[in-house]
Design an enzyme around this catalytic site. Structure first.
Site, PDB file in Angstrom:
ATOM      1  CG  HIS A 424      45.255  39.428  42.204  1.00  0.00           C
ATOM      2  ND1 HIS A 424      45.992  40.559  41.357  1.00  0.00           N
ATOM      3  CD2 HIS A 424      43.939  39.550  41.553  1.00  0.00           C
ATOM      4  CE1 HIS A 424      44.848  40.978  40.544  1.00  0.00           C
ATOM      5  NE2 HIS A 424      43.796  40.460  40.756  1.00  0.00           N
ATOM      6  CD  GLU A 425      41.677  35.879  41.789  1.00  0.00           C
ATOM      7  OE1 GLU A 425      40.584  36.625  41.929  1.00  0.00           O
ATOM      8  OE2 GLU A 425      42.490  36.080  41.003  1.00  0.00           O
ATOM      9  CG  HIS A 428      39.455  41.423  43.175  1.00  0.00           C
ATOM     10  ND1 HIS A 428      39.358  42.395  42.442  1.00  0.00           N
ATOM     11  CD2 HIS A 428      40.284  40.412  42.439  1.00  0.00           C
ATOM     12  CE1 HIS A 428      40.271  42.351  41.365  1.00  0.00           C
ATOM     13  NE2 HIS A 428      40.714  41.013  41.338  1.00  0.00           N
TER      14      HIS A 428
END
EC number: 3.4.24.-
Length: 629
Positions: A424-425, A428
């Site tokens: 998820h990170e 970004h």
């Protein structure tokens, strides 16, 4: 976990509510709501079907793809002045991507962008536009402004920045910027540059763009050029050998056991391996794609921080979820983070996140893009708990991931061992580098665009964890292990069943927080994922198999066209525009073979043909094109 938005992290919602937010991030702790400073969402997007109906646009096909794109901008807004941003490239699908920044009186309009996608035939494929078309102010007004130190102090006061400026001096650089010397409290010297921005009411404002990296937040603050007490908008870049690890596809310790892998890198994506940058070979968790270390005090130093070192390159360390305290398994934590981030780098590379597209590498090996920007990977970061975040500056500057300890279980749980959080990170970084071009990571700053930034992270994390026997009836919660809650950290788990997850496009009308909005977007993409798997099957291996550049299965095909859609969509897109970009991505990749599967997925969740964006009153639609009925 924001790439470009509020420096909040993975957890922003209490466990079973969708309207309330749990603020996190340094500025929230100081009582500053960065959501109130978001840039307005003003982009339009002309999809490939609309382009095909415009003969004037189709006639633009002479010269290079950059020339054709430039002609389109001049044709669309003849009175505009602009510059070509130096990050254009041709992607693996054959589409050329060209990015333009509007200029007025010789200054950038920082949120006025034009992106053009050019087909393999040399003709315009699609384009996005947020150029300002109002009255142009007199050039003489650009000389009537405060000095940059006043602007820095204005940002410091309004946003309660921990930056001391009493001894600050400003020095002009050859890039039209001012660099501040004599400050303290920021990770690097703050800078300021005079730019315009388009305000929410459509008018133009002359501002100082003040850049400050304070760790938990990496801010571009647009301070009014005459009234330094007024901050118009803010962009935040933060959004947060052998290896014994949980294998790729194992989301967390509940799903499998650790194994030892030898030389797990993919050489086409990592030609220097994971432990070399082409100039130097390392015997630690450092290489071309990332540098992983322990950061228990939460500080900004990383080069001299502790990381495991193995002269025989055996990164094999003890760990079990019952071990406590976390420092007793630091080596295993750093190794797992290094493995997960590098594996994801290699997967994204095969899907199209390459050097010229702005990926994260020290050396780009003459393949385009800007180097010197691996990801700084902080394990057991002491600057927070129960969260994670990622900072995404423009291409050529390192990304930064902070992974925290989660304290909702006894013993505490380390986020590095939940791959979905790492994915998820890192996503970004992917979405911010692709949307609007690698040199502009300010293009996911609106409520819907920022929400999609969160949703893409959840989508890729969920797609990677799919198991062999999963079906469209399989339900996945986000970060259930780390948060010690079966329901995870989102309002609803990801499911194609309305009784389990009822979210639709019009749900966004009641939402005002990016993680909540992102849950709606990721729910739609989960529908898309299963429509394509049902049509093309599912490859359960760790990487896609391609035929003529197209993944042969539905899972990796979905991941591919969603990624390609990011390259195509305009700066600060809304849901409707991002949907159209995915449809256009499929048309560019497969000739539109999956048009109906895509439409059906979005229409099920009210983003059908009649869906309309209005930030205060979105209109839902379950209609699909006639040929898909």
């Amino acid at each position: 976990m924001h790439g470009l938005l509020l420096a909040a992290g993975l957890l922003s919602l209490p466990l079973y509510t969708i309207a309330h937010t749990q603020p996190s991030g340094a500025l929230s702790r100081r009582g500053v709501d960065l959501d109130a400073y978001r840039l307005p969402e003003k982009s339009s997007y002309t999809n490939t079907n609309d382009v095909q109906e415009n003969s004037a646009i189709l006639s633009l096909n002479a010269g290079s793809y950059v020339d054709v794109a430039t002609k389109l901008v001049k044709q669309t807004i003849p009175s505009a002045t602009f510059r070509v941003v130096d990050d254009h490239y041709i992607s693996d699908t054959g589409l050329g991507h060209v990015y333009f920044r509007q200029t007025i009186n010789g200054l950038d309009v920082d949120n006025a962008d034009f992106n053009v996608n050019v087909g393999k035939d040399g003709k315009i494929f699609s384009f996005g536009n947020s150029f300002y078309t109002g009255k142009v102010p007199s050039a003489s007004l650009t000389r009537d402004h405060s000095d940059p130190i006043q602007a820095l102090n204005g940002a410091r006061k309004a946003l309660k920045l921990p930056v001391k400026t009493e001894k600050a001096t400003a020095r002009a650089t050859n890039r039209g910027e001012y660099m501040f010397k004599g400050t303290s409290g920021a990770l690097s010297e703050p800078t300021a540059k005079l730019v315009y921005i388009v305000k929410d009411d459509g008018s133009l404002a002359l501002t100082w763009r003040v850049e400050t990296d304070i760790g938990d937040n990496w801010l571009l603050s647009y301070v009014d050029a005459k009234d330094s007490d007024k901050v118009h908008n803010v962009v935040d870049y933060v959004a947060h050998a052998t290896y014994q690890v949980y294998p790729w596809g194992i989301n967390d310790p509940t799903e499998g056991s650790r194994q030892v892998f030898k030389d797990p890198w993919e050489l086409p994506a990592s030609p220097f391996t994971w432990i070399s940058d082409g100039r130097q070979n390392y015997t630690t968790t450092r290489g071309n794609n990332g540098i992983a270390q322990n950061n228990p005090d939460g500080g900004t130093e990383y080069l001299n921080n502790y990381r495991p070192n193995s002269r025989n390159l055996r990164f094999e360390y003890r760990y079990s979820p019952s071990m406590n305290p976390p420092k007793s398994y630091t080596n295993a934590s750093i190794t797992q983070l290094f493995y997960s981030a590098n594996t994801y780098h290699d997967l994204l590379y095969t899907l199209g996140f390459t050097e010229e597209a702005g990926n994260f590498q020290v050396s780009n090996g003459n393949r385009g893009g800007k180097g010197n920007d691996y990801v700084i990977l902080n394990a057991q970061d002491g600057s927070g708990t129960n969260n994670a975040n990622f900072a995404t500056p423009p291409d050529g500057r390192p990304g930064r991931m902070r992974m925290y300890i989660w304290t909702r279980a006894n013993p505490p749980r380390d986020g590095c061992f939940e791959a979905g959080i790492v994915i998820h990170e890192y996503t970004h970084g992917l979405s911010n580098r692709l949307t609007g071009g690698p040199d502009n990571t300010r293009c996911l700053n609106g409520l819907e665009s920022g929400g999609m930034g969160e949703g893409w992270g959840d989508f890729y994390a969920t797609a990677v964890r799919l198991k062999r026997n999963d079906t469209r009836n399989t339900v996945y919660a986000k970060s259930a292990w780390a948060s010690n809650n079966p329901g995870g950290v989102r309002a609803y788990p990801y499911s194609t069943d309305f009784e389990i997850n009822p979210l639709t496009y019009t749900s966004v009308n009641q939402l005002n927080e990016v993680h909540a909005v992102g849950t709606v977007w990721a729910t739609m993409l989960y529908e898309l994922l299963w429509n394509l798997i049902d049509k093309h099957g599912k490859n359960d291996g760790p990487k896609p198999v391609f035929r003529d550049g197209v993944p042969t299965d539905g899972k990796y095909l979905a991941m591919k066209i969603v990624l390609d859609g990011m390259k195509i969509q305009p700066c600060n897109p809304n849901f409707v525009q991002a949907r159209d970009a995915i449809l256009d991505a499929d048309k560019a990749l497969t000739g539109g073979e999956n048009k109906c599967e895509i439409w059906t997925a979005f229409a099920k969740r009210e983003l059908g043909t009649g869906a309309r964006y209005n930030r205060n009153n979105r209109t839902g639609s379950k209609e699909v094109p006639n040929e898909c009925k």
